[in-house]
Design a protein around this motif. Structure first.
Motif, short mmCIF file in Angstrom:
data_model
loop_
_atom_site.label_atom_id
_atom_site.label_comp_id
_atom_site.label_asym_id
_atom_site.label_seq_id
_atom_site.Cartn_x
_atom_site.Cartn_y
_atom_site.Cartn_z
N LEU A 73 0.52 11.54 -1.06
CA LEU A 73 0.29 10.11 -0.90
C LEU A 73 -0.61 9.62 -2.03
O LEU A 73 -1.73 10.11 -2.18
CB LEU A 73 -0.35 9.82 0.46
CG LEU A 73 -0.79 8.39 0.76
CD1 LEU A 73 0.38 7.41 0.65
CD2 LEU A 73 -1.42 8.31 2.14
N LEU A 74 -0.09 8.70 -2.83
CA LEU A 74 -0.84 8.11 -3.93
C LEU A 74 -0.96 6.62 -3.66
O LEU A 74 0.04 5.92 -3.51
CB LEU A 74 -0.09 8.34 -5.26
CG LEU A 74 -0.74 7.83 -6.52
CD1 LEU A 74 -2.06 8.54 -6.80
CD2 LEU A 74 0.21 8.01 -7.71
N ALA A 75 -2.20 6.15 -3.54
CA ALA A 75 -2.45 4.74 -3.23
C ALA A 75 -3.31 4.13 -4.32
O ALA A 75 -4.18 4.80 -4.88
CB ALA A 75 -3.13 4.60 -1.87
N ASP A 76 -3.10 2.87 -4.60
CA ASP A 76 -3.89 2.19 -5.62
C ASP A 76 -5.33 2.03 -5.13
O ASP A 76 -5.56 1.64 -3.98
CB ASP A 76 -3.27 0.83 -5.92
CG ASP A 76 -4.00 0.14 -7.05
OD1 ASP A 76 -3.70 0.46 -8.21
OD2 ASP A 76 -4.89 -0.69 -6.77
N ALA A 77 -6.28 2.30 -6.02
CA ALA A 77 -7.70 2.24 -5.64
C ALA A 77 -8.15 0.82 -5.30
O ALA A 77 -9.05 0.64 -4.49
CB ALA A 77 -8.56 2.81 -6.76
N PHE A 78 -7.56 -0.19 -5.91
CA PHE A 78 -7.92 -1.57 -5.60
C PHE A 78 -7.14 -2.08 -4.39
O PHE A 78 -7.70 -2.59 -3.43
CB PHE A 78 -7.70 -2.48 -6.81
CG PHE A 78 -8.04 -3.91 -6.54
CD1 PHE A 78 -9.36 -4.33 -6.51
CD2 PHE A 78 -7.04 -4.84 -6.32
CE1 PHE A 78 -9.68 -5.65 -6.25
CE2 PHE A 78 -7.35 -6.17 -6.06
CZ PHE A 78 -8.67 -6.57 -6.03
N GLY A 79 -5.82 -1.92 -4.43
CA GLY A 79 -4.97 -2.43 -3.35
C GLY A 79 -5.24 -1.76 -2.01
O GLY A 79 -5.02 -2.36 -0.97
N SER A 80 -5.71 -0.52 -2.05
CA SER A 80 -5.98 0.23 -0.81
C SER A 80 -7.47 0.51 -0.65
O SER A 80 -7.86 1.48 0.02
CB SER A 80 -5.19 1.54 -0.83
OG SER A 80 -3.81 1.29 -0.88
N ALA A 81 -8.30 -0.34 -1.23
CA ALA A 81 -9.75 -0.14 -1.18
C ALA A 81 -10.30 -0.19 0.24
O ALA A 81 -11.41 0.27 0.49
CB ALA A 81 -10.44 -1.19 -2.04
#
Length: 154
Positions: A73-81
């Motif tokens: 699972l790779l999530a964006d650090a900003f979008g998934s903050a």
């Protein structure tokens, strides 16, 4: 220059492509994709929220790990903050290989690179691509229609 494996990988026939409208059709396809995974599941998203939809999807990913599927699972650090440290520890403890993409400040001093991918790949055979993130506003919930978006299932 493209890597050699691209030139040496044969194309496969009889593929099916389906246009998915966001909301229930997308999340039904996502659930099927996760449930049918046998070896490996790659999920890249911009937004992964721990709301009703996120909790459901995370539960399905954990079930896949228990079946012996390698889940990434790779999530964006900003979008998934919004993912708390406790939630991230829980995700990793379940066996899901989790990482953030695009921390605000990285070692190479890049600032704010974003991952806007929304890609799910199961066993290299089933793909979902599109604009949907893992959050209630992208799902059809009682009294709340989904944000209009589209995806493709291959």
């Amino acid at each position: 220059m493209l890597p050699d494996w691209i030139h040496n990988t044969p194309y496969t026939g009889n593929n099916q492509i389906e246009l998915l409208r966001g909301g229930k059709p997308f999340f039904d396809a996502l659930e099927t994709c996760i449930r049918l995974a046998k070896e490996e599941l790659h999920v890249q998203v911009y937004i992964f929220q721990m709301d009703k939809t996120g909790i459901r999807v995370l539960g399905l990913l954990k079930d896949a790990v228990r079946r012996g599927v390698k889940v990434y699972l790779l999530a964006d650090a900003f979008g998934s903050a919004n993912l708390s440290r406790k939630t991230i520890r829980n995700i990793r403890a379940s066996g899901i290989r989790f990482r953030f993409f695009g921390r605000f400040f990285s070692r190479n001093l890049s600032v704010g690179r974003r991952l806007h991918h929304k890609i799910i790949v199961a066993d290299g055979k089933r793909f979902l691509l599109g604009g949907m993130n893992i959050a209630d506003r992208y799902n059809d919930l009682p009294g709340q229609p989904a944000w209009l978006d589209f995806g493709v299932q291959v």
